[in-house]
Enzyme design. Structure first.
Site, PDB file in Angstrom:
ATOM      1  N   ASP A 205       0.835  -1.203   0.000  1.00 52.15           N
ATOM      2  CA  ASP A 205       0.000   0.000   0.000  1.00 52.15           C
ATOM      3  C   ASP A 205       0.871   1.255   0.000  1.00 52.15           C
ATOM      4  OD1 ASP A 205      -2.811   0.966   0.419  1.00 52.15           O
ATOM      5  OD2 ASP A 205      -1.933   1.867   2.201  1.00 52.15           O
ATOM      6  N   GLU A 248       1.688  -0.325  -5.067  1.00 50.33           N
ATOM      7  CA  GLU A 248       0.820   0.787  -5.455  1.00 50.33           C
ATOM      8  C   GLU A 248       1.692   2.043  -5.566  1.00 50.33           C
ATOM      9  OE1 GLU A 248      -3.125   3.239  -3.954  1.00 50.33           O
ATOM     10  OE2 GLU A 248      -1.615   2.616  -2.512  1.00 50.33           O
TER      11      GLU A 248
END
Ligand code: NOJ
Length: 564
Positions: A205, A248
């Site tokens: 993330d 990401e």
């Protein structure tokens, strides 16, 4: 193709499927999805052709950011099951040939995480330095709040200790301090824990924020972010040879490419895969304009991933469909075409819609997007529900609009739960895209349904190694609506065409190395066509049509297909 490489680098032709346990299948009627329910649905994933499930956060959470605010990194949220249920799922998935990865959310914790509770109790507490503090927010510190509708600053004043803490996301998500070696050790322990329980890696993330050190008081003492990421990858490799980091990173191409790591050796020693946010956004611009140029330009600009790394492609992820890398006019075009109402837009940068409603249910345009997903170079990543053509529910708050319960049957709750009158994590979609019209059960045996078609696309993608393993080049055509690319591998080649326009067209394509009179076979229908003259082939395409054509004889000079 070297066999060792193909099986070691399993993720290069994987089909990744992202889901949230909470909204997938409830097994006990309490209204919340759980691991036991997910495990019961494994056959759906097997039949679809999924080879890797990406679990969104399933850890204990305060639910401020739908699970991305974690209170314990070493447990399963009791609403979703137990560690035992988790392990059973991973084992069942592995048994059916599916690997499992999960979100690694270590840029921040929940403000209710015991570390932060301790950290904010006094300036001298044990965990104080696990977070980022300052006396007064630096004028030129980290800029840009991620949730501008709620947060005005990335620094929040803490009453008890009189300092400010950094939070890139909501104020309830304080950023961890990766400059602290104890934090780095803990992140490794978290990865070690879950790989030991069978995970094959992580979707990492918010990577740039995790590594960000600008604006921190002791910035000069911080580890080099890329060295740190390479360390994490090496650690993961030692623990589990086949594990991956899918990152990401939503930055311009040259900046994102740096996160693949060591380009010198051309191997890549940081993230195994990076999402192609730019390609995704340009695809929507191409669809809005009915022109291939925006996506073609992105593919030409996109740096090649190092040999042992790959781009990851997607049509939409679990967040708002971000259009932040388009310029203002381009974004306005996409908004006008696919989400004209204010309520369909989020944070002025994205759409909280799924694709089928965006194109008024036009199956041709939906299929075009998925044909692109499976034929363009990069590992395809699906978001649950895409395979059956689910829509959003704008009555749900913010991003939750696209996180509605999976629709299994035509029942009221879409077969998501057997519970009556129970509270659901998000309301089920309604209307033309609700469960009576769109559900897995009704489509399961119909090859012409969205699900049937998605299965076919996945089968052909898996059977066509050139797409995942080959080199590719974008080829000019005489028609502005048509995107053509050629993927080649060791003499084999596939010519792929997509028509973004609503016209029937016949595209004339110059295929390097193709001799006259050679046959090309349509991968879907088996129909053949012949190259007219040396290097030239005319291909007819329906409105929004697509074709994948196998070149039956090796190209004269396959190496010519390496440059984009
Ligand atoms: C990115 C995730 O995709 C998003 O859902 C989340 O809000 C932020 N990171 C913060 O964890």
């Amino acid at each position: 193709m070297r066999l060792t490489r193909t099986s070691d680098l399993w993720w290069k032709n994987a089909v990744v499927y992202c889901l949230d346990v909470e909204t997938y299948q409830d097994s006990d009627g309490d209204g919340t999805g759980d691991f036991a329910g997910l495990t019961q649905r494994i056959d759906h994933l097997v039949r679809l052709g999924v080879t890797c499930v990406w679990l969104m956060p399933f850890y204990p959470t305060r639910e401020r950011d739908d699970g991305y605010d974690i209170t314990d990194f070493y447990a399963v949220d009791p609403r979703l099951g137990t560690l035992g249920d988790f392990t059973e799922f991973v084992r069942t998935a592995r048994d059916r040939g599916i690997r499992v990865i999960a979100d690694l959310v270590v840029n921040h914790t929940s403000d209710h995480h015991p570390w932060f509770q301790d950290a904010r109790s006094s300036r001298t507490s044990k965990y104080r330095d696990w977070y980022v503090w300052c006396d007064s927010p630096p004028e030129d510190g980290p800029e840009g709040v991620v949730f501008p509708d709620v947060e005005k600053s990335v620094w929040e004043h803490d009453e008890t200790t009189g300092q400010y803490y950094l939070h890139r996301f909501y104020k309830q998500q304080p950023d961890l301090n990766v400059a602290n070696p104890a934090v780095r050790d803990e992140i490794a322990r978290i990865m070690g824990f879950w790989t030991q329980l069978g995970l094959s890696g992580f979707r990492v993330d918010a990577v740039p924020f995790l590594l960000e050190t600008d604006g921190q008081e002791d910035a000069d003492q911080l580890p080099d972010p890329h060295e740190y990421l390479a360390d994490l990858r090496a650690f993961l490799g030692r623990r589990s040879g086949d594990a991956v980091l899918l990152g990401e990173v939503n930055l311009p191409y040259p900046d994102t490419a740096k996160f693949f790591g060591d380009s010198e050796s051309s191997r890549g020693d940081e993230l195994t895969m990076c999402f192609d946010f730019i390609g995704m956004q340009r695809m929507y611009l191409s669809m809005a304009r009915g022109e291939a140029a925006p996506l073609a330009a992105a593919l030409r600009e996109r740096p090649a991933a190092p040999r042992d790394a790959h781009w990851a492609t997607f049509v939409r992820n679990h967040d708002e469909l971000t259009l932040d890398k388009l310029d203002d006019d381009e974004r306005a075009e996409v908004f006008a075409a696919f989400g004209p109402d204010k309520d369909m837009q989020l944070y002025d940068r994205g759409l909280r819609r799924r694709l089928p409603p965006m194109v008024d249910g036009d199956r041709r345009r939906v299929e075009l997007a998925y044909s692109l997903l499976f034929s363009l170079p990069g590992t395809p990543v699906l978001f649950y529900g895409e395979e059956i053509g689910m829509g959003e529910n704008l009555a749900a708050e913010g991003r939750q609009a696209v996180r509605t319960p999976m629709q299994w049957t035509p029942d009221k709750s879409g077969g998501f739960t057997a519970g009556e009158g129970v509270e659901l994590p998000n309301p089920v979609a309604t209307g033309a895209f609700g469960p009576t019209k769109v559900n897995a059960h009704d489509q399961a045996h119909d090859p012409a349904s969205p699900l049937g078609r998605m299965r076919t696309l996945i089968e052909r993608y898996r059977e066509t190694p050139e797409l995942a393993w080959g080199d590719y080049r974008v080829i000019d055509t005489d028609d502005p609506g048509v995107l053509v690319h050629l993927s080649s591998l060791e003499g084999g080649a596939v010519l792929v065409l997509h028509n973004f326009s609503e016209r029937s067209v016949t595209a004339s394509v110059e295929v390097p190395g193709l001799r006259g009179g050679r046959l090309l076979t349509d991968v879907f229908t088996g129909d053949t066509l012949k190259s007219a003259a040396a290097g030239l082939v005319d291909v007819a395409l329906d409105p929004y049509g697509y074709r994948w054509l196998r070149v039956n004889t090796p190209l004269d000079d396959p190496d010519r297909a390496t440059a984009v």
